[in-house]
Design a protein around this motif. Structure first.
Motif, PDB file in Angstrom:
ATOM      1  N   UNK A  60      16.851   3.985   2.399  1.00 54.48           N
ATOM      2  CA  UNK A  60      15.895   2.892   2.413  1.00 54.48           C
ATOM      3  C   UNK A  60      16.171   1.859   1.334  1.00 54.48           C
ATOM      4  N   UNK A  61      15.218   0.983   1.117  1.00 50.55           N
ATOM      5  CA  UNK A  61      15.386  -0.100   0.146  1.00 50.55           C
ATOM      6  C   UNK A  61      14.051  -0.456  -0.494  1.00 50.55           C
ATOM      7  N   UNK A  62      14.116  -0.831  -1.781  1.00 48.56           N
ATOM      8  CA  UNK A  62      12.954  -1.345  -2.506  1.00 48.56           C
ATOM      9  C   UNK A  62      13.283  -2.742  -2.995  1.00 48.56           C
ATOM     10  N   UNK A  63      12.392  -3.683  -2.757  1.00 47.14           N
ATOM     11  CA  UNK A  63      12.560  -5.041  -3.279  1.00 47.14           C
ATOM     12  C   UNK A  63      11.331  -5.425  -4.092  1.00 47.14           C
ATOM     13  N   UNK A  64      11.556  -6.197  -5.124  1.00 45.92           N
ATOM     14  CA  UNK A  64      10.482  -6.798  -5.914  1.00 45.92           C
ATOM     15  C   UNK A  64      10.728  -8.292  -5.923  1.00 45.92           C
ATOM     16  N   UNK A  65       9.763  -9.035  -5.427  1.00 42.88           N
ATOM     17  CA  UNK A  65       9.905 -10.484  -5.299  1.00 42.88           C
ATOM     18  C   UNK A  65      11.163 -10.835  -4.494  1.00 42.88           C
ATOM     19  N   UNK A  66      11.373 -10.084  -3.411  1.00 45.46           N
ATOM     20  CA  UNK A  66      12.482 -10.277  -2.455  1.00 45.46           C
ATOM     21  C   UNK A  66      13.860  -9.961  -3.026  1.00 45.46           C
ATOM     22  N   UNK A  67      13.917  -9.361  -4.208  1.00 45.78           N
ATOM     23  CA  UNK A  67      15.192  -8.984  -4.814  1.00 45.78           C
ATOM     24  C   UNK A  67      15.324  -7.466  -4.825  1.00 45.78           C
ATOM     25  N   UNK A  68      16.416  -6.917  -4.276  1.00 41.68           N
ATOM     26  CA  UNK A  68      16.577  -5.455  -4.266  1.00 41.68           C
ATOM     27  C   UNK A  68      16.551  -4.870  -5.676  1.00 41.68           C
ATOM     28  N   UNK A  69      15.868  -3.753  -5.838  1.00 37.36           N
ATOM     29  CA  UNK A  69      15.809  -3.061  -7.124  1.00 37.36           C
ATOM     30  C   UNK A  69      17.061  -2.196  -7.259  1.00 37.36           C
ATOM     31  N   UNK A  70      17.867  -2.499  -8.261  1.00 36.69           N
ATOM     32  CA  UNK A  70      19.094  -1.730  -8.498  1.00 36.69           C
ATOM     33  C   UNK A  70      19.141  -1.148  -9.907  1.00 36.69           C
ATOM     34  N   UNK A  71      18.122  -1.436 -10.700  1.00 35.30           N
ATOM     35  CA  UNK A  71      18.058  -0.940 -12.076  1.00 35.30           C
ATOM     36  C   UNK A  71      16.808  -1.480 -12.740  1.00 35.30           C
ATOM     37  N   UNK A  72      16.646  -1.175 -14.026  1.00 33.53           N
ATOM     38  CA  UNK A  72      15.473  -1.629 -14.759  1.00 33.53           C
ATOM     39  C   UNK A  72      15.442  -3.154 -14.837  1.00 33.53           C
ATOM     40  N   UNK A  73      14.245  -3.724 -14.795  1.00 34.36           N
ATOM     41  CA  UNK A  73      14.057  -5.179 -14.819  1.00 34.36           C
ATOM     42  C   UNK A  73      13.098  -5.560 -15.945  1.00 34.36           C
ATOM     43  N   UNK A  74      13.324  -6.762 -16.500  1.00 34.75           N
ATOM     44  CA  UNK A  74      12.487  -7.220 -17.603  1.00 34.75           C
ATOM     45  C   UNK A  74      11.075  -7.573 -17.160  1.00 34.75           C
ATOM     46  N   UNK A  75      10.904  -7.941 -15.889  1.00 33.50           N
ATOM     47  CA  UNK A  75       9.578  -8.352 -15.425  1.00 33.50           C
ATOM     48  C   UNK A  75       8.752  -7.176 -14.909  1.00 33.50           C
ATOM     49  N   UNK A  76       9.268  -5.949 -15.098  1.00 34.14           N
ATOM     50  CA  UNK A  76       8.537  -4.742 -14.719  1.00 34.14           C
ATOM     51  C   UNK A  76       8.310  -3.899 -15.975  1.00 34.14           C
ATOM     52  N   UNK A  77       7.043  -3.607 -16.267  1.00 27.84           N
ATOM     53  CA  UNK A  77       6.706  -2.752 -17.408  1.00 27.84           C
ATOM     54  C   UNK A  77       6.218  -1.413 -16.890  1.00 27.84           C
ATOM     55  N   UNK A  78       6.521  -0.353 -17.631  1.00 32.66           N
ATOM     56  CA  UNK A  78       6.110   0.980 -17.210  1.00 32.66           C
ATOM     57  C   UNK A  78       5.370   1.682 -18.342  1.00 32.66           C
ATOM     58  N   UNK A  79       4.239   2.279 -17.991  1.00 36.29           N
ATOM     59  CA  UNK A  79       3.416   3.017 -18.943  1.00 36.29           C
ATOM     60  C   UNK A  79       3.400   4.474 -18.504  1.00 36.29           C
ATOM     61  N   UNK A  80       3.773   5.379 -19.426  1.00 35.30           N
ATOM     62  CA  UNK A  80       3.906   6.790 -19.100  1.00 35.30           C
ATOM     63  C   UNK A  80       2.670   7.585 -19.518  1.00 35.30           C
ATOM     64  N   UNK A  81       2.678   8.876 -19.203  1.00 36.76           N
ATOM     65  CA  UNK A  81       1.551   9.748 -19.544  1.00 36.76           C
ATOM     66  C   UNK A  81       1.343   9.819 -21.045  1.00 36.76           C
ATOM     67  N   UNK A  82       2.420   9.879 -21.787  1.00 39.08           N
ATOM     68  CA  UNK A  82       2.342   9.944 -23.241  1.00 39.08           C
ATOM     69  C   UNK A  82       2.690   8.578 -23.827  1.00 39.08           C
ATOM     70  N   UNK A  83       2.079   8.198 -24.939  1.00 33.56           N
ATOM     71  CA  UNK A  83       2.314   6.867 -25.500  1.00 33.56           C
ATOM     72  C   UNK A  83       3.759   6.595 -25.904  1.00 33.56           C
ATOM     73  N   UNK A  84       4.502   7.629 -26.325  1.00 27.72           N
ATOM     74  CA  UNK A  84       5.911   7.491 -26.720  1.00 27.72           C
ATOM     75  C   UNK A  84       6.099   6.403 -27.775  1.00 27.72           C
TER      76      UNK A  84
END
Length: 259
Positions: A60-84
């Motif tokens: 399958x495929x994942x796109x964000x803003x019509x661009x395929x996701x192939x790795x980490x992106x600056x416009x995507x932030x991720x918050x995990x279970x632990x604050x780290x």
């Protein structure tokens, strides 16, 4: 904004093959808050890591803003279970960490970081170290760090699961307010029905492994929402009860998964 088309993910190791997700099709609109709900082991966190580009899809495929996701992106932030949080850095310097990673102008971002800390009720704690803060305060710092770059997409992997019930409720209210203010697109993984109903525009329920979309439910309840006494208490309770009943109802065994 986010589109998953026929997304599957299989892990292969020395103990054999594990199918975590199968044929996920999901569109998340810009500014929408979507909660991913399901039992432990259904692939919720794996799905989030696929969207973040931290894991590749098997199909399958994942796109964000019509661009395929192939790795980490600056416009995507991720918050995990632990604050780290980095224990040797101050609260302010932890919030500013992404500016160093991505080479942003630190002077400009310091003003932004202080504004975020004030918004999160952490004004006056800028020079404290993580060990001097409660678990809830540490997660607030982590939330500020994820917001420092004004991300268009925020991915949250059970960020309040390690906190006590009252602090979870408090931070859920804070997150509602932040989302209403900044309009980011949010995908929020949780195993808490109450959290999903309080926060989401739409709840996506995954089946047990391999994770597939079992049902999608729109939450048409005005914000802000709480579990306390308010004009919408009956609606919140009804939707929570419906989702609880759905999760308690077992699906028919999947012939491929059990073969």
């Amino acid at each position: 904004m986010i589109r998953l088309s026929g997304v599957s993910r299989t892990f292969t190791g020395r103990h054999g093959t594990l199918e975590a997700l199968r044929d996920i099709n999901l569109d998340v609109a810009e500014g929408e808050f979507v909660a991913i709900l399901g039992r432990s082991g259904c692939g919720k966190s794996t799905l989030l890591r696929l969207i973040a580009g931290l894991l590749p899809v098997s199909a399958g495929q994942i796109t964000v803003d019509d661009t395929p996701v192939t790795g980490a992106r600056r416009d995507i932030a991720m918050l995990f279970q632990r604050p780290a949080l980095l224990p040797w850095r101050s609260v302010l310097d932890n919030v500013l960490l992404p500016t160093e990673i991505f080479g942003w102008k630190r002077k400009e971002q310091r003003v932004r970081a202080r504004q975020l800390l004030e918004m999160a009720g952490l004004a006056g704690f800028e020079n404290r170290r993580p060990h001097e803060l409660s678990g809830g305060m540490q997660q607030r710092v982590s939330l500020c760090r994820s917001l420092i770059g004004n991300p268009r997409v925020m991915l949250m992997d059970e960020p309040f699961s390690a906190l006590d019930a009252l602090t979870r409720s408090e931070l859920a209210g804070e997150l509602q307010r932040i989302h209403m203010d900044n309009g980011a697109t949010v995908v929020f993984v949780t195993h808490s029905i109450d959290e999903a109903v309080l926060l989401a525009d739409r709840v996506v329920v995954l089946s047990p492994r391999p994770g597939r979309i079992r049902e999608m439910r729109s939450i048409d309840i005005p914000r802000p929402r709480t579990l306390g006494r308010n004009d919408h208490l009956a609606q919140v309770a009804q939707v929570s009860a419906d989702l609880h009943e759905l999760l308690m109802t077992k699906e028919s065994p999947d012939p491929v998964a059990t073969a």
